[in-house]
Design an enzyme around this catalytic site. Structure first.
Site, short mmCIF file in Angstrom:
data_model
loop_
_atom_site.label_atom_id
_atom_site.label_comp_id
_atom_site.label_asym_id
_atom_site.label_seq_id
_atom_site.Cartn_x
_atom_site.Cartn_y
_atom_site.Cartn_z
N GLY A 90 38.04 37.79 50.11
CA GLY A 90 39.47 37.66 50.44
C GLY A 90 40.27 37.94 49.20
O GLY A 90 39.72 38.12 48.11
N GLY A 92 41.61 37.14 46.22
CA GLY A 92 41.48 36.02 45.29
C GLY A 92 42.52 36.04 44.19
O GLY A 92 42.70 35.08 43.47
N LYS A 113 48.81 42.63 42.39
CA LYS A 113 47.47 42.24 41.93
C LYS A 113 47.58 41.45 40.63
O LYS A 113 48.23 41.90 39.69
CB LYS A 113 46.64 43.52 41.72
CG LYS A 113 45.15 43.29 41.62
CD LYS A 113 44.42 44.62 41.76
CE LYS A 113 42.93 44.47 41.57
NZ LYS A 113 42.23 45.75 41.84
N GLY A 126 42.63 33.90 39.33
CA GLY A 126 43.69 34.58 40.07
C GLY A 126 44.44 35.62 39.27
O GLY A 126 45.44 36.19 39.72
N ARG A 176 50.47 47.57 43.65
CA ARG A 176 49.73 48.63 44.35
C ARG A 176 50.43 48.97 45.66
O ARG A 176 50.92 48.09 46.36
CB ARG A 176 48.31 48.12 44.63
CG ARG A 176 47.48 49.07 45.46
CD ARG A 176 46.01 48.73 45.36
NE ARG A 176 45.66 47.50 46.05
CZ ARG A 176 44.49 46.89 45.90
NH1 ARG A 176 43.58 47.36 45.06
NH2 ARG A 176 44.23 45.78 46.57
N ASP A 252 33.87 45.61 50.75
CA ASP A 252 35.21 45.03 50.63
C ASP A 252 36.11 45.91 49.78
O ASP A 252 37.30 45.66 49.67
CB ASP A 252 35.14 43.61 50.03
CG ASP A 252 34.42 43.57 48.70
OD1 ASP A 252 33.26 44.01 48.65
OD2 ASP A 252 35.01 43.13 47.70
N ASN A 253 35.53 46.94 49.16
CA ASN A 253 36.34 47.88 48.38
C ASN A 253 36.49 49.22 49.11
O ASN A 253 36.86 50.22 48.48
CB ASN A 253 35.72 48.10 47.00
CG ASN A 253 35.80 46.85 46.13
OD1 ASN A 253 36.64 45.98 46.36
ND2 ASN A 253 34.93 46.75 45.16
N ASP A 262 40.53 49.90 45.16
CA ASP A 262 40.01 48.91 44.22
C ASP A 262 39.24 49.56 43.07
O ASP A 262 38.07 49.91 43.19
CB ASP A 262 39.12 47.88 44.93
CG ASP A 262 39.89 46.60 45.19
OD1 ASP A 262 41.12 46.61 45.03
OD2 ASP A 262 39.26 45.59 45.53
P1 AMP Z 1 36.81 42.93 42.83
O1 AMP Z 1 35.56 42.96 41.99
O2 AMP Z 1 38.06 43.03 42.02
O3 AMP Z 1 36.78 43.89 43.95
O4 AMP Z 1 36.85 41.48 43.45
C1 AMP Z 1 35.86 40.91 44.28
C2 AMP Z 1 36.34 39.59 44.82
O5 AMP Z 1 36.55 38.67 43.77
C3 AMP Z 1 37.66 39.65 45.58
O6 AMP Z 1 37.62 38.72 46.61
C4 AMP Z 1 38.67 39.30 44.52
O7 AMP Z 1 39.85 38.79 45.06
C5 AMP Z 1 37.90 38.24 43.73
N1 AMP Z 1 38.35 38.16 42.34
C6 AMP Z 1 38.12 39.05 41.34
N2 AMP Z 1 38.66 38.63 40.18
C7 AMP Z 1 39.26 37.45 40.43
C8 AMP Z 1 39.98 36.49 39.64
N3 AMP Z 1 40.21 36.68 38.34
N4 AMP Z 1 40.44 35.39 40.26
C9 AMP Z 1 40.21 35.17 41.55
N5 AMP Z 1 39.53 36.01 42.35
C10 AMP Z 1 39.05 37.14 41.81
MG MG Z 2 37.71 44.34 45.52
#
Ligand code: AMP
Ligand code: MG
EC number: 2.7.7.-
Length: 487
Positions: A90, A92, A113, A126, A176, A252-253, A262
């Site tokens: 989700g 995050g 983002k 976050g 974005r 998810d990407n 992403d």
């Molecule tokens: P990503 O690798 O950016 O595609 O992220 C994979 C998952 O991890 C997604 O659900 C993101 O929202 C979550 N996520 C990545 N980095 C963070 C962060 N610094 N804080 C909270 N959630 C994160």
């Molecule tokens: Mg992602």
């Protein structure tokens, strides 16, 4: 041209309700300031580019202010990461602020983002760091300029807010833009949590918003899936043709629109290497450059599985079968153009594979090879390029085949050939070391290099006076940079 307070909002995804997303307010970052903005992306919202210079711009996209009509939401989704299902994903750290309509009637999701924690943050803070925000910004706008479908980036806002990764860094926010933020993982979420009602609601929403023409087909969901397969086949053909390695092709990407989505440890190839792995935590090379093609199909199968409540298994399987042939047709078409060929011959695939093998063996710069091939007549270009190959004899043999192949297309004016080839062979690409230099400067407070690089990459096919250094081969140190996955 509009001012920031004149945007027209709608929030159709938010209206799907709390089963699909959660209301969360952005958490502001300290001392927000403009790092870089894309006038081309601002134009998508009819925004006057001068608005980027106003204090309110940095306040809005640094999470300090919000339009009254915006409804920030964190979306829920799941997905397969490195082949394994993760039910706990989700937004995050990103928030969908709302949809903005432009004067052409297009709607664009605004997604902030790095906007702070959400119910989907798990252990994360976050936040997004400046480094990764700049990389996503540059990559989105560079891919777009190469005619590769992608989400867009409106701006990066820097701050004084500290964040901890391997070391202390600064938080940033990236705005974005995308017509949709629905990922394959959205459908997987409702499938694996066994909520057919909501999955149908999501399906109806996506059909109505993004595939309205499929509603006229006897089986709208099947028509939609077919189009998702087609778009992804074309997208990945473009990645392969231009040497783009995504690095984290988790479901998810993957966007249901078939656009690049992403950005993490992505890279454009410097030297051609089919086995290149840009993500240094990808030990198995699951997302290596050449594996992107079968992984595209794997990801579409994961989506197909999630769509089994809506479409028959037989139809899904048949439609998945379209992926590889479509990919191959698009890829070969693009590569013919990169080689300056305007007709098709049966042996073109072989001619291309032969070249790539030679490039692989000699570590030849992938982008510059094609640019230089179009610079002169086939005979002259081949004669100049041969010095780049270790296996000179091998390349000479290829060169003869190539010259003969071009000759079979008939007499072509060299001026015309150059123009045609330069229009598909970029002079400037986003090399990792160029991004890194811009990031190093930005981290010490100087944003001019990010802005210059963005401007150069916005016009990659045209020679820009004074920008010769951006078109050079990377220095040795710049070829094997380890890009951290933490972002
Ligand atoms: P990503 O690798 O950016 O595609 O992220 C994979 C998952 O991890 C997604 O659900 C993101 O929202 C979550 N996520 C990545 N980095 C963070 C962060 N610094 N804080 C909270 N959630 C994160
Ligand atoms: Mg992602």
């Amino acid at each position: 041209m509009k001012a920031l307070d004149e945007l027209t909002f709608d929030n159709r995804f938010a209206r799907l309700g709390d089963a699909f997303s959660t209301h969360v307010l952005p958490e502001p970052i300290a001392a927000p300031r403009l790092v870089v903005a894309s006038p081309a992306a601002m134009a998508l919202l009819d925004l006057d580019p001068a608005e980027a210079q106003t204090p309110v711009f940095a306040e809005l996209f640094g999470g300090h202010k919000l339009w009254a009509e915006a409804e920030p939401r964190a979306m829920v989704y799941s997905g397969h990461q490195f082949g394994f299902y993760n039910p706990q994903l989700g937004d995050g750290r990103g928030l969908l602020l709302g949809e903005v309509y432009n004067e052409a009637g297009e709607h664009w999701d605004l997604h902030l983002k790095g906007a702070g924690q959400t119910p989907y943050s798990r252990m994360g803070d976050g936040r997004a760091v400046l480094r990764s925000s700049i990389r996503e910004f540059l990559a989105s706008e560079a891919l777009h300029a190469l005619n590769i479908p992608t989400t867009r980036a409106l701006c990066v806002i820097g701050s004084d807010t500290p964040v901890w990764r391997e070391k202390q860094e600064r938080a940033a926010m990236l705005l974005r833009l995308s017509p949709s933020h629905v990922r394959f993982g959205h459908f997987e979420f409702f499938y694996y949590t066994k909520r057919p009602e909501q999955q149908k609601e999501l399906g109806e929403h996506v059909l109505a918003m993004h595939f309205p023409h499929c509603l006229e087909q006897p089986e709208p969901y099947l028509a939609m899936f077919r189009e998702i397969v087609e778009r992804n086949a074309e997208l990945i053909a473009k990645w392969q043709a231009y040497g783009f390695c995504h690095g984290v092709m988790n479901t998810d990407n993957m966007s249901i629109l078939g656009i690049t989505f992403d950005f993490g440890p992505f890279a454009f190839l410097d030297d051609f290497d089919a086995h290149f792995i840009c993500n240094h935590s990808d030990d198995q090379g699951r997302y290596s450059f050449s594996n992107q093609v079968p992984i595209g199909q794997w990801n579409l199968s994961a989506l197909a599985q999630a769509l089994t409540p809506l479409i028959s298994v037989e139809a899904l399987r048949e439609t998945l079968g379209l992926y590889l042939p479509l990919f191959q047709a698009h890829y070969l078409d693009l590569m013919r153009r990169r080689l300056g060929l305007t007709t098709a011959e049966d042996d073109d695939q072989k001619l291309l594979e032969h070249l790539l093998q030679l490039m692989q063996n000699s570590g030849v710069d992938y982008s510059l090879f094609f640019r230089r091939l179009g610079e002169e007549s086939p005979e002259l270009a081949v004669a100049r390029l041969r010095d780049d190959f270790v296996d000179i004899k091998g390349f000479d043999a290829w060169g003869e085949l190539y010259i003969a192949r071009v000759a079979r297309e008939g007499e072509v004016d060299q001026e015309l050939r150059r123009e045609r080839m330069h229009a598909v062979n970029p002079l400037y690409i986003l090399r990792n070391y160029l991004a890194q230099k811009a990031i190093d400067a930005a981290e010490s407070g100087d944003y001019s290099e990010v802005r210059r690089l963005h401007a150069v990459l916005s016009n990659p096919f045209e020679e820009q006076p004074g920008m010769e250094s951006y078109a050079e081969r990377p220095p040795e140190w710049g070829k094997h940079l380890e890009i951290s996955c933490s972002s």
